[in-house]
Write a protein that holds these residues in place. Structure first.
Motif, PDB file in Angstrom:
ATOM      1  N   ILE A  88       0.855  -1.190   0.000  1.00 12.39           N
ATOM      2  CA  ILE A  88       0.000   0.000   0.000  1.00 12.39           C
ATOM      3  C   ILE A  88       0.888   1.237   0.000  1.00 12.39           C
ATOM      4  CG2 ILE A  88      -1.872   1.209   1.178  1.00 12.39           C
ATOM      5  CD1 ILE A  88      -2.627  -1.447   2.533  1.00 12.39           C
ATOM      6  N   PHE A 197      -9.411  -4.579  -2.804  1.00 16.72           N
ATOM      7  CA  PHE A 197      -8.493  -3.923  -1.865  1.00 16.72           C
ATOM      8  C   PHE A 197      -8.839  -4.334  -0.433  1.00 16.72           C
ATOM      9  CE2 PHE A 197      -7.313  -0.470   1.011  1.00 16.72           C
ATOM     10  CZ  PHE A 197      -5.972  -0.277   0.676  1.00 16.72           C
ATOM     11  N   PHE A 231      -3.160   2.080  -8.578  1.00 18.60           N
ATOM     12  CA  PHE A 231      -3.544   3.207  -7.738  1.00 18.60           C
ATOM     13  C   PHE A 231      -2.383   4.199  -7.627  1.00 18.60           C
ATOM     14  CE2 PHE A 231      -4.681   5.424  -3.879  1.00 18.60           C
ATOM     15  CZ  PHE A 231      -6.048   5.452  -3.890  1.00 18.60           C
ATOM     16  N   ASP A 285      -3.697   8.069   0.594  1.00 15.52           N
ATOM     17  CA  ASP A 285      -4.609   7.641   1.652  1.00 15.52           C
ATOM     18  C   ASP A 285      -5.901   8.461   1.646  1.00 15.52           C
ATOM     19  OD1 ASP A 285      -2.604   5.934   2.384  1.00 15.52           O
ATOM     20  OD2 ASP A 285      -2.763   6.345   4.523  1.00 15.52           O
TER      21      ASP A 285
HETATM   22  C1  HJJ Z   1      -6.894   2.993  -0.100  1.00 17.91           C
HETATM   23  C2  HJJ Z   1      -9.707   1.331  -1.877  1.00 17.91           C
HETATM   24  C3  HJJ Z   1      -6.992   1.914  -2.240  1.00 17.91           C
HETATM   25  C4  HJJ Z   1      -5.528   3.269  -0.319  1.00 17.91           C
HETATM   26  C5  HJJ Z   1      -4.529   3.922   0.427  1.00 17.91           C
HETATM   27  C6  HJJ Z   1      -3.368   3.870  -0.315  1.00 17.91           C
HETATM   28  C7  HJJ Z   1      -6.607   5.372   4.546  1.00 17.91           C
HETATM   29  C8  HJJ Z   1     -12.030   2.013   5.851  1.00 17.91           C
HETATM   30  C9  HJJ Z   1     -11.070   2.289   6.930  1.00 17.91           C
HETATM   31  C10 HJJ Z   1     -10.170   3.282   6.854  1.00 17.91           C
HETATM   32  C11 HJJ Z   1      -9.787   4.031   5.678  1.00 17.91           C
HETATM   33  C12 HJJ Z   1      -8.308   3.940   5.666  1.00 17.91           C
HETATM   34  C13 HJJ Z   1      -7.629   4.313   4.428  1.00 17.91           C
HETATM   35  C14 HJJ Z   1      -7.888   3.678   3.264  1.00 17.91           C
HETATM   36  C15 HJJ Z   1      -7.096   3.953   2.065  1.00 17.91           C
HETATM   37  C16 HJJ Z   1      -7.635   2.312  -1.078  1.00 17.91           C
HETATM   38  C17 HJJ Z   1      -9.023   2.018  -0.884  1.00 17.91           C
HETATM   39  C18 HJJ Z   1      -9.028   0.958  -3.057  1.00 17.91           C
HETATM   40  C19 HJJ Z   1      -5.641   2.164  -2.476  1.00 17.91           C
HETATM   41  C20 HJJ Z   1      -4.912   2.847  -1.497  1.00 17.91           C
HETATM   42  C21 HJJ Z   1     -11.107   1.466   8.139  1.00 17.91           C
HETATM   43  O1  HJJ Z   1      -7.595   3.317   1.022  1.00 17.91           O
HETATM   44  O2  HJJ Z   1      -9.576   0.343  -3.969  1.00 17.91           O
HETATM   45  O3  HJJ Z   1      -7.694   1.253  -3.184  1.00 17.91           O
HETATM   46  O4  HJJ Z   1      -3.606   3.215  -1.479  1.00 17.91           O
END
Ligand code: HJJ
Ligand code: HEM
Length: 490
Positions: A88, A197, A231, A285
């Motif tokens: 990530i 993801f 991403f 993020d």
């Molecule tokens: C993603 C969906 C992603 C990131 C982050 C870097 C910061 C739901 C809860 C907390 C949210 C926390 C965060 C999520 C960041 C996603 C999400 C996707 C790539 C990413 C508990 O979410 O399809 O790709 O790269």
């Protein structure tokens, strides 16, 4: 495996016996939130399970979780170093990387301040009260038109695909100053991957706990790596464009504001020195969390209003009485619509679509409820359990917004504060305010104008699919109609 010595007078947390090597992984593979809720009834609020060879502490019960994350916040604020988290944001994620020291603290502050400037801070250039209101109003209005047009042209369609693009456009506007069409393939291929993801990033993926699995081919893990690669490439391209046209006198969006921070000379602000990469990757993020969570919340809301027509009618009566039909809802209407607020809280509680927080880890050896917890223990916080706890809620499986209202029809603060959706303490969600505002304005704008239903006779499966954010299975049974024809408002 040698267990660390337990100081005298203290016990290890109880938990189910597991198999050698696998531990309890077979019981936990499917519907992890339900399995761990069941186990917590037998073993209590502080229990230990084994996923593969690794011990995982599982916390349940609102008081126990408050004790750990708030009162003993320092001890429980870490993140475990899980192999999948390395993919990530190239291992630089603010939310998923193991760092919880000064560098994390400084990054979190930067993220909060950049997010605030481009969302809820008063905007001198906007006719709305803030940029967030401007972006959401615009996207929600597009969505109303799109839904009506889809009902005419397509008859059957997956409403969530359009919802997620509209929500992504709001966070894209704030992060990148960009908006995409509903059929933009580049954006669609990113935002439709939320499931894949979350399947790995949600707590308890076996490959993170059983080392040998990392050397065996795995479709979910390959997909996960691929999502993160795409991403990062998507964000990287936009960041490069921003560098090319950057002007420090004219900060256009969150990306510009982060670039501006990179260019500050050493020692200008804080005592911690952050690398440019650690600053810029904050936007990954914000963008990722910004679309997946809010789109999932709205998707559940629209499902609940379609499933419970009486609930929908009460929201719409409240909207008609308080706002009327002459003007659109605004953020400043939020304190005046208690039933709508209660509905949103009940959506959070009943779906518990974020069943666990992101995994935590202990920063030092500690004691919780009399149990000894070693340093670097991986901790799962079961939000789903709290939201369905029979000692906290009457008939937790019933969908009843009224449970949040007092006899006088006001929102009850004590009831509201029992819902766990954003975590608590040092690591609590930093987008909470924005998420709540966004859901409120999208939902009220949609429900003021549209009526949602399900096609008669069609069965829908609303079982949440386990992951970081849980969704129901693809549903094309929605029926949408306009509540009142244009021009006929009185
Ligand atoms: C993603 C969906 C992603 C990131 C982050 C870097 C910061 C739901 C809860 C907390 C949210 C926390 C965060 C999520 C960041 C996603 C999400 C996707 C790539 C990413 C508990 O979410 O399809 O790709 O790269
Ligand atoms: C973390 C929920 C919206 C950004 C979290 C956590 C939860 C959560 C449960 C983990 C807390 C923990 O580990 O203890 C939600 C829900 C949302 C939402 C339910 C909407 C309904 C947003 C939005 C943003 C955001 C809109 C940003 C634009 C983040 C970030 C973290 C986080 C950056 C990591 C914080 C850290 O590790 O220090 N969120 N979130 N979230 N959220 Fe949200």
């Amino acid at each position: 495996l040698r267990q660390p010595a337990v100081p005298e007078g203290l016990r290890r947390p109880p938990g189910p016996r597991g198999y050698p090597i696998l531990g309890n992984v077979l019981e936990l593979r499917k519907d992890t939130h339900l399995a761990l809720t069941r186990l917590s009834r037998r073993y209590g609020d502080v229990m230990e399970v084994r996923i593969g060879t690794r011990a995982v502490l599982v916390l349940s019960g609102l008081d126990t979780i408050r004790q750990a994350l708030v009162k003993q916040g320092e001890d429980f604020m870490g993140r475990p170093d899980l192999p999948s988290f390395h993919y990530i944001s190239n291992g630089q994620s603010l939310a998923f990387s193991p760092d919880s020291g000064e560098v994390w603290k400084a990054r979190r502050k930067l993220a909060q301040s950049a997010l605030k400037s481009f969302s809820v801070a008063p905007s001198p250039t906007s006719s709305c009260s803030c940029l967030l209101e401007e972006h959401v109003s615009k996207e929600a209005e597009y969505l109303v038109t799109k839904f009506l047009q889809l009902m005419e042209d397509e008859k059957r369609f997956d409403l969530n695909q359009y919802l997620v693009v509209s929500v992504a456009n709001v966070i894209c506007a704030m992060c990148f100053g960009k908006r995409y069409e509903h059929d933009d393939q580049e954006l669609l291929s990113l935002v439709n991957m939320g499931n894949e993801f979350g399947e790995v990033a949600g707590g308890g993926h076996p490959a993170d706990f059983i080392p040998v699995l990392r050397y065996l081919p795995s479709r979910t893990m390959e997909l996960f790596k691929d999502i993160n690669r795409r991403f990062n490439a998507f964000v990287q391209k936009i960041v490069q464009e921003h560098y090319g046209s950057f002007d420090k006198e004219h900060i256009r969006d969150i990306t510009d504001s982060l670039i501006g921070h990179c260019q500050k000379s050493v020692g200008e602000d804080a005592h911690v020195q952050l690398s440019n990469e650690k600053i810029i990757h904050i936007v990954n993020d914000l963008f990722g969390a910004g679309f997946d969570t809010v789109a999932t919340a709205l998707s559940w809301s629209l499902m609940y209003v379609a499933l419970y027509p009486d609930v929908q009618r009460k929201i719409q009566e409240e909207l008609d009485q308080t706002i009327g039909r002459e003007r659109r809802p605004r953020l400043s209407d939020r304190g005046t619509l208690p039933y709508t607020e209660a509905f949103i809280l009940e959506t959070f509680r009943h779906s518990s679509f974020v069943p666990f927080t992101i995994p935590h880890s202990t920063t030092k050896a500690t004691v919780l409820n009399g149990f000894y917890i070693p340093k670097d223990t991986c901790v799962f916080v079961n939000q789903w359990q709290v939201n369905h706890d029979e000692t906290l809620w009457k008939e937790p499986s019933a969908f009843r917004p009224e449970r949040f209202l007092t006899a006088a029809g006001e929102l009850s603060r004590t009831e509201s504060e029992k819902v766990l959706a954003f975590g608590l303490g040092r690591r609590r969600c930093l987008g909470e305010a924005i998420g709540r505002w966004e859901i409120f304005l999208f939902l009220t704008t949609l429900l003021q104008q549209l009526q949602f239903g399900l096609r008669p006779g069609e069965r829908v499966d609303v079982t949440p699919q386990y992951g970081l954010t849980m969704k129901y299975k693809k549903c094309e049974a929605f029926h949408i109609r306009q509540r009142f024809p244009p021009g006929l408002c009185s």
